[in-house]
Design a protein around this motif. Structure first.
Motif, PDB file in Angstrom:
ATOM      1  N   LEU A 123      18.727  63.184  10.963  1.00  0.00           N
ATOM      2  CA  LEU A 123      19.142  61.627  11.264  1.00  0.00           C
ATOM      3  C   LEU A 123      19.289  61.472  12.825  1.00  0.00           C
ATOM      4  O   LEU A 123      18.866  60.160  13.484  1.00  0.00           O
ATOM      5  CB  LEU A 123      20.443  61.202  10.466  1.00  0.00           C
ATOM      6  N   HIS A 175      16.204  60.508  14.535  1.00  0.00           N
ATOM      7  CA  HIS A 175      15.763  59.288  14.270  1.00  0.00           C
ATOM      8  C   HIS A 175      16.594  58.342  15.117  1.00  0.00           C
ATOM      9  O   HIS A 175      16.047  57.400  15.876  1.00  0.00           O
ATOM     10  CB  HIS A 175      16.337  58.785  12.810  1.00  0.00           C
ATOM     11  N   VAL A 176      18.025  58.397  15.459  1.00  0.00           N
ATOM     12  CA  VAL A 176      18.645  57.683  16.262  1.00  0.00           C
ATOM     13  C   VAL A 176      18.356  57.904  17.701  1.00  0.00           C
ATOM     14  O   VAL A 176      18.279  56.946  18.378  1.00  0.00           O
ATOM     15  CB  VAL A 176      20.143  58.066  15.904  1.00  0.00           C
ATOM     16  N   ARG A 187      15.467  55.772  18.228  1.00  0.00           N
ATOM     17  CA  ARG A 187      15.669  54.583  18.280  1.00  0.00           C
ATOM     18  C   ARG A 187      16.550  54.127  19.886  1.00  0.00           C
ATOM     19  O   ARG A 187      16.164  53.243  20.361  1.00  0.00           O
ATOM     20  CB  ARG A 187      16.591  53.983  17.131  1.00  0.00           C
ATOM     21  N   ARG A 188      17.227  55.145  20.265  1.00  0.00           N
ATOM     22  CA  ARG A 188      17.884  54.633  21.469  1.00  0.00           C
ATOM     23  C   ARG A 188      17.006  55.069  22.649  1.00  0.00           C
ATOM     24  O   ARG A 188      17.396  54.572  23.508  1.00  0.00           O
ATOM     25  CB  ARG A 188      19.297  55.584  21.406  1.00  0.00           C
ATOM     26  N   ALA A 189      15.803  55.482  22.714  1.00  0.00           N
ATOM     27  CA  ALA A 189      15.065  55.555  23.574  1.00  0.00           C
ATOM     28  C   ALA A 189      14.062  54.403  23.591  1.00  0.00           C
ATOM     29  O   ALA A 189      13.175  54.337  24.516  1.00  0.00           O
ATOM     30  CB  ALA A 189      14.169  57.007  23.445  1.00  0.00           C
ATOM     31  N   GLY A 190      14.297  53.673  22.544  1.00  0.00           N
ATOM     32  CA  GLY A 190      13.290  52.413  22.221  1.00  0.00           C
ATOM     33  C   GLY A 190      12.362  52.545  21.445  1.00  0.00           C
ATOM     34  O   GLY A 190      11.611  51.281  21.521  1.00  0.00           O
ATOM     35  N   ASP A 207      15.175  50.853   5.329  1.00  0.00           N
ATOM     36  CA  ASP A 207      16.120  50.096   6.318  1.00  0.00           C
ATOM     37  C   ASP A 207      15.437  48.760   6.641  1.00  0.00           C
ATOM     38  O   ASP A 207      14.879  48.821   7.608  1.00  0.00           O
ATOM     39  CB  ASP A 207      16.187  51.073   7.397  1.00  0.00           C
ATOM     40  N   LEU A 257      16.258  46.402   8.062  1.00  0.00           N
ATOM     41  CA  LEU A 257      16.433  45.468   9.346  1.00  0.00           C
ATOM     42  C   LEU A 257      15.566  46.281  10.720  1.00  0.00           C
ATOM     43  O   LEU A 257      15.395  45.457  11.533  1.00  0.00           O
ATOM     44  CB  LEU A 257      18.113  46.216   9.858  1.00  0.00           C
ATOM     45  N   ARG A 262      21.849  48.853  11.510  1.00  0.00           N
ATOM     46  CA  ARG A 262      23.060  48.923  10.586  1.00  0.00           C
ATOM     47  C   ARG A 262      24.013  49.762  11.270  1.00  0.00           C
ATOM     48  O   ARG A 262      23.556  50.746  11.941  1.00  0.00           O
ATOM     49  CB  ARG A 262      22.494  49.532   9.337  1.00  0.00           C
ATOM     50  N   ILE A 272      25.525  54.844  11.937  1.00  0.00           N
ATOM     51  CA  ILE A 272      24.590  55.892  11.999  1.00  0.00           C
ATOM     52  C   ILE A 272      24.492  56.272  13.523  1.00  0.00           C
ATOM     53  O   ILE A 272      24.004  57.168  13.816  1.00  0.00           O
ATOM     54  CB  ILE A 272      23.000  55.852  11.337  1.00  0.00           C
ATOM     55  N   GLY A 273      24.796  55.342  14.255  1.00  0.00           N
ATOM     56  CA  GLY A 273      24.860  55.611  15.669  1.00  0.00           C
ATOM     57  C   GLY A 273      23.748  54.680  16.598  1.00  0.00           C
ATOM     58  O   GLY A 273      23.478  54.826  17.600  1.00  0.00           O
ATOM     59  N   GLN A 274      23.015  53.955  15.761  1.00  0.00           N
ATOM     60  CA  GLN A 274      22.035  53.269  16.090  1.00  0.00           C
ATOM     61  C   GLN A 274      22.484  52.034  17.123  1.00  0.00           C
ATOM     62  O   GLN A 274      21.862  51.594  17.987  1.00  0.00           O
ATOM     63  CB  GLN A 274      20.880  52.794  15.114  1.00  0.00           C
ATOM     64  N   ASP A 331      19.877  50.223  19.771  1.00  0.00           N
ATOM     65  CA  ASP A 331      18.575  50.670  20.455  1.00  0.00           C
ATOM     66  C   ASP A 331      18.859  51.228  21.838  1.00  0.00           C
ATOM     67  O   ASP A 331      19.712  51.820  22.250  1.00  0.00           O
ATOM     68  CB  ASP A 331      17.470  49.804  20.133  1.00  0.00           C
TER      69      ASP A 331
END
Lengths: 801, 353
Positions: A73, A76-77, A80-83, A107, A109, B117, B120-122, B135
């Motif tokens: 996980l 994945h995060v 996402r945090r890298a865009g 998901d 969203l 959501r 999870i830290g997103q 993000d």
């Protein structure tokens, strides 16, 4: 003028309703079997397409963990945090006995629009309920009809979701499957412009869209099988139609001569003939479509079971009507009727206006035609042999079968003629000699029907030999492979540890079963870790192995692969096989693994644990003295507190495996019986046709003193003898057929080769069936002959010119 | 599935009562905490998220100027919306997050959206060290130890065709709206907790299709959370933040109600940060001219009067087409004003459907 001609031609059917029924039934049967098979194939293919399009797999790339396990996980995060526009999916299967449900937790969203997930909003879905526990499952009406595993969240029915699949929120899937890490990530087609390519940004493996859905490719062979059966049935049906049309032509020779003499142009006559044929074909075709739909609907649950059992492919058990296969079926009927009627039309076109109006008992097959047929049969036999030896693909496998069957059918009249001539040499007495001579004289008229019988019998022998061989081998293999007495499943790692401790003093051996998904020789598969134990060394049969294979496996210096992987991967013993990043081992042995569509490899437990440290054993095989197995199972449930379904004994697994197997060949069996039925109808048609035409040959024999009863019995006898001779030829053809199925087709389709076994008892049963069919087919004409008014027979002499 | 439709549905119809008010803000608050008087804040904790409340936001608007004197505007917003008041982590979390970023030039308006959501830290908002993110967009504290976390921030976001990276430094204190941060939103008494940092100086870079543009200017951060800030009859609001040339600030809004009983409120902020809150009716906002924006008719020029402070001004938008084309769409863009006072500010108008 056309109308008059048409009315005149059609009046024939009013006088011979039986013939009309035969013609229509033949066409309808041919259409029914063909279109039924097509309907099944179409339904299955649309299920595959739906499954392939699930979550936009055909359009969206995915990121998967290199070892085939879940994607962490945190990974994945981090993406996402890298865009990066990636969206997590947790998927997995819920099982409870036979009830299975594949969950896709999305998901919504972050899911790309192409993911094709459920369209929420404005559809009466309470969004808060969808996103929060206990959640909501979306599935198709067929899936909802069950059977479903118990204790599911509330279900909402939506169309367009693949069979056996439920879409839900990723949180709900995580809870139901007990898995927090995404199974894979969907990659949106449009990624932000400023970012480095995903392949550089992550250690995850990027799977391009449409890759490795695999189900359609895997099941191709099964559908080719069905299609071949459908085509065979259609061909057999056409024999009936050909016989009926030929008969109608012979009987209407006089009518046609009269029409032509009255001034009807040949072209109009041909047009009338063609129109009649087309009308009959459409009528019969429509009836056949309805019948085909009914057959397909009845077989569909079996087919769905087969596909699930053999390939793990989910196909809806129901059948939806698709106008495309209906139209295709109708076109086949028209084409088939045209083919069957072509000879009659050609003869009509060549008919001299003042030709003798006397019906002949079919065009006598000249010796030259017979020689031509025999030569063609020889060429086809040679082709079959060549294809079998040098083909080596699924298509050439089926081509071998086609050449073999067609060649045998063409050779049949010549061989039957030869046998009858040989038999006639031994005949004593005028009656016997007449009987053989008369039978030979009838051969050309009966040959088409007998060919149909030959095809049906050979297919039956071939397929039942294959299924029987498969079954025998499979059972023996199960006995060897399922050597452990009990199989256990723990709910989690903690319970597994307690279980091992609890079992240590109570069982002879506790063998962990661990697996990890992996890509093996380019195919999706699984690697198992196996303890070094006598259970495996003594019981697992190896098809091919290097010396000391088990020792090398135990030393971590080798890998065992299943037969499927060995054949598809084109591996050789000793060849290194890459199992995971940093783990490549030589293949030291090959084991058979029937009924499993996937590639599989086995390494020793320490090697497995070092490569996949995150995989903990929760399943175990137990060795205990067989007489203590039941008591230990009870103790596990009552003293240790394992749920009832977490302890399975050997017999239960065998029963389940056998059920899967029986299901697999249920459809084949049904089609076999249907084909034989069609062949019997073909024989009946031909015999009925001949009965009317043969009076001039029978009347003199009757006049010489043979009673009608004797004659009728002789007719029955003749039919039985011909059927028996046909069976005698069908037997070797069927056995060759079985060999091609086992050694060529199966290897290509499933990846395993089976030793051929023979089942003489089945042959006897089939011979009895063939003889009964021949008796039944001859019964009606014989009964008519027996009851025939003597005046009818006398008339033959009066009318003789 | 269309994430937009989903989100609109989520925010608009979050409760069984269906769409009421803008972004579902006018729905009942079953089980959620309700703001109470007197407001008592505890920092830095209150800079972070308040999951016991249904809705919350971190809302930054910046009026900027390029080296050639061109005006720009930037917006960075993180919304939090709770589906249920119960606390949970991981996939079970009931928090949904939505980020909006806007960038306005005289000729163009860019907008982007991110959804996530919680759990999870997103996406999330942590008080210490302060960071609000979704993000790759983030609002991160760069304040020195001992100072308020919001004294210095770095704010980044990017979308199709634009990006920005802004450094913010506060030149004044946090200010509290209404009664010490308890901000009443309707005659029936619906309220929210509401404080701001209106005194930022900004320096940073905008990335535009034509290239990077260095900018300077001012910015205003709003923090607000509640569970039911709108009355059920209120369908949207018109909100302004104004920076006068003498250093004073004014926050004012009108909550438009069906049937005409509009509700207004205003906070006068002196250059030293002392505030004066004005009750319903003290502020008037009158539309002067309308513009066709995204198929809707939106008032884009306003006359704003607060007689108690001698304010009577007319506002003009930098770009009348400052439409945030996101799931829950609205107008948000920089303005200039003249009249009794002159200066720059930001205008936000919601509920024009």
């Amino acid at each position: 003028m056309l109308r008059t001609a048409l009315a005149t031609l059609l009046s024939h059917w009013r006088r011979h309703p039986g013939q009309l029924v035969t013609l229509l039934a033949g066409l309808a049967l041919a259409t029914a079997l063909w279109s039924g098979v097509q309907a099944i194939n179409a339904e299955a293919r649309s299920s595959y397409a739906e499954a392939a399009a699930a979550l936009g797999q055909d359009r969206l790339a995915r990121l998967v963990a290199p070892d085939g396990g879940p994607v962490p996980l945190a990974e994945h995060v981090a993406l996402r945090r890298a865009g990066h526009a990636v969206s997590p999916v947790i998927s997995g299967e819920l099982r409870d006995g036979a009830a299975r449900l594949r969950l896709f937790g999305l998901d919504l969203l972050t899911a790309p629009p192409d993911a094709g997930g459920p369209a929420l909003g404005g559809e009466g879905i309470d969004l808060a309920a969808f996103f929060t526990a206990p959640g909501v499952l979306l599935m198709s009406p067929a899936t909802q009809a069950g059977p479903l595993p118990p204790d599911l969240p509330p279900v909402l029915v939506r169309d367009g979701i693949p069979p056996g699949v439920a879409y839900t929120d990723i949180g709900t899937a995580a809870r139901l499957l007990g898995q927090a890490d995404p199974s894979f990530l969907l990659v949106a087609p449009d990624q932000p412009a400023h970012l480095p390519p995903l392949a550089e940004a992550t250690g995850l493996r990027l799977v391009p869209p449409g890759d490795d859905s695999g189900v359609a490719r895997l099941t191709d062979s099964f559908h080719l099988n069905l299609t071949a059966f459908g085509l065979l049935s259609f061909a057999v049906g056409l024999f009936i139609v050909h016989a009926a049309i030929g008969l109608a032509f012979e009987q209407r020779r006089a009518t046609m001569r009269t029409l032509r003499a009255l001034g009807l142009p040949l072209r109009t006559l041909l047009l009338a003939f063609g129109l009649e044929l087309a009308a009959l074909a459409i009528l019969a075709g429509l009836a056949g479509l309805a019948l085909g739909y009914a057959i397909a609907a009845a077989l569909m649950p079996g087919v769905a079971g087969t596909l699930r059992g053999l390939y793990g492919a989910e196909v809806a058990g129901g059948l939806s009507f698709d106008p495309r296969w209906a139209l295709a079926g109708l076109a086949m009927t028209l084409a088939g009727a045209g083919l069957a009627g072509a000879q009659a039309l050609r003869r009509t076109a060549r008919l001299p206006i003042l030709a003798p109006a006397q019906p002949r008992a079919w065009a006598q097959a000249s010796a030259r035609a017979m020689r031509l047929q025999a030569a063609a049969a020889g060429v086809l036999a040679a082709a079959a042999l060549g294809l079998a030896l040098w083909g080596g693909s699924l298509v050439t496998g089926f081509a071998t079968l086609a050449a073999l069957l067609l060649g045998a059918a063409l050779a049949l009249p010549a061989l039957l003629g030869l046998s009858l001539r040989l038999a006639a040499r031994g005949a004593r007495g005028a009656l016997a000699e007449w009987l053989f001579a008369d039978t030979r004289q009838q051969l050309p008229g009966l040959s088409l029907a007998l060919m149909a019988l030959l095809l049906a019998l050979a297919a039956n022998i071939g397929v039942s030999t294959m299924v029987g061989s498969f079954r025998g081998t499979f059972l023996g293999w199960l006995d060897q492979r399922l050597a452990a007495e009990l199989y256990l499943t723990a709910t989690d790692v903690d319970e597994a540890a307690r279980l091992q401790a609890w079992l240590a003093p109570r069982a002879e051996a506790v063998l962990p079963i661990v697996r990890a998904e992996a890509t093996l020789a380019g195919r999706l598969g699984a690697v198992y870790g196996q303890a070094d134990h006598a259970t495996f060394r003594e019981n697992w049969p190896l098809i091919a192995a290097e010396a000391g294979a088990w020792d090398r496996l135990a030393a971590g210096a080798g890998v065992l692969v299943n037969e499927q992987l060995f054949r598809f991967g084109d591996l050789a013993l000793g060849e290194p096989l890459r199992l995971a990043p940093g783990l490549t081992l030589p293949v030291v042995g090959v084991y058979s693994d029937y009924g499993n569509p996937m590639a599989q490899a086995i390494v020793t437990l320490p090697v497995f644990a070092a490569t996949w440290p995150e995989v903990a054993a929760t399943r175990f095989a137990l060795r205990v003295p067989p007489d203590q197995a039941a008591a230990l199972a009870t103790a596990l449930r009552e003293d240790f507190g394992l749920p009832a379904d977490a302890v399975v004994n050997q017999a239960q697994i065998k029963r389940f495996s056998l059920e899967v197997f029986e299901q697999t060949f249920r459809v084949t069996g049904a089609l076999n019986i249907l084909t034989l039925g069609v062949a019997a109808v073909a024989l009946l048609t031909s015999l009925t046709t001949l009965a009317g035409l043969r009076l001039p040959q029978l009347a003199p024999v009757w006049a010489l003193g043979l009673t009608r009863g004797r004659l009728a019995v002789l007719e029955l006898l003749r039919s039985v003898v011909l059927a028996a001779l046909t069976f005698a030829l069908a037997l070797p053809v069927g056995l060759v057929l079985a060999w091609v199925l086992l050694a060529v087709v199966n290897v290509e389709a499933f990846g395993w080769r089976l030793p051929m076994q023979l089942f003489p008892a089945d042959w006897l049963r089939l011979l009895a069936l063939a003889l009964i069919a021949a008796l039944l087919a001859a019964a009606l004409p014989a009964l008519r002959l027996w009851r025939m008014a003597p005046t009818t027979l006398l008339k033959v002499f009066a009318h003789e010119r | 599935m269309n994430a937009r439709i989903l989100l609109a549905a989520l925010w608009l119809a979050a409760g069984p009562a269906g769409a009421q008010g803008f972004a579902g803000l006018g729905t009942a608050a079953e089980g959620f905490a309700i703001p109470e008087r007197p407001a008592a804040f505890a920092f830095p904790a209150d800079h972070g998220a308040h999951p016991a409340y249904r809705i919350e936001w971190w809302y930054l608007t910046a009026t900027l100027t390029g080296p050639d004197g061109t005006d720009y505007g930037a917006q960075w917003t993180l919304f939090r919306s709770a589906l249920a008041p119960r606390p949970a982590a991981g996939w079970e979390a009931t928090q949904l997050w939505m980020g909006h970023a806007g960038l306005t030039t005289p000729a163009a308006h860019y907008s982007a959206e991110r959804l996530a959501r919680g759990g999870i830290g997103q996406a999330g908002a942590e008080a210490e060290p302060f960071e609000a993110w979704i993000d790759d967009w983030a609002m991160v504290s760069t304040a020195a130890g001992g100072a308020d976390a919001l004294d210095a921030l770095r704010v980044t976001a990017r979308g199709d065709g634009f990006a920005y990276d802004l450094a913010l430094r506060a030149t004044g204190p946090l200010i509290f709206h209404g009664e010490g941060g308890y901000s009443v939103k309707s005659p029936e008494g619906q309220a929210s907790y509401y404080y701001s940092q209106p005194f930022y100086d900004v320096a940073g870079t905008l990335e535009l299709p034509g290239g990077a543009v260095p900018v300077t200017g001012t910015a205003w951060l709003d923090r607000e959370w509640s569970s039911q800030p709108l009355s059920e009859t209120q369908e949207g609001w018109d909100w302004v933040s104004l920076q006068f040339e003498d250093g004073a600030r004014l926050m004012g809004f009108t909550l438009r109600a069906r049937g005409g009983a509009d509700f207004t409120a205003a906070t006068w902020i002196a250059p030293d940060g002392t505030t004066t809150a004005y009750p319903d009716g003290a502020l008037t906002m009158t539309p002067l001219a309308e513009t066709q924006v995204a198929g809707r008719t939106v008032p884009t020029e306003w006359r704003i009067a607060l007689p108690a402070q001698g304010v009577d001004i007319v506002t003009l938008p930098l770009n009348p087409q400052s439409w945030m084309d996101v799931s829950v769409s609205y107008w948000e863009g920089p303005i200039r004003f003249a009249g009794s006072h002159a200066g720059r500010g930001y205008l936000e108008m919601t509920g024009y459907d």
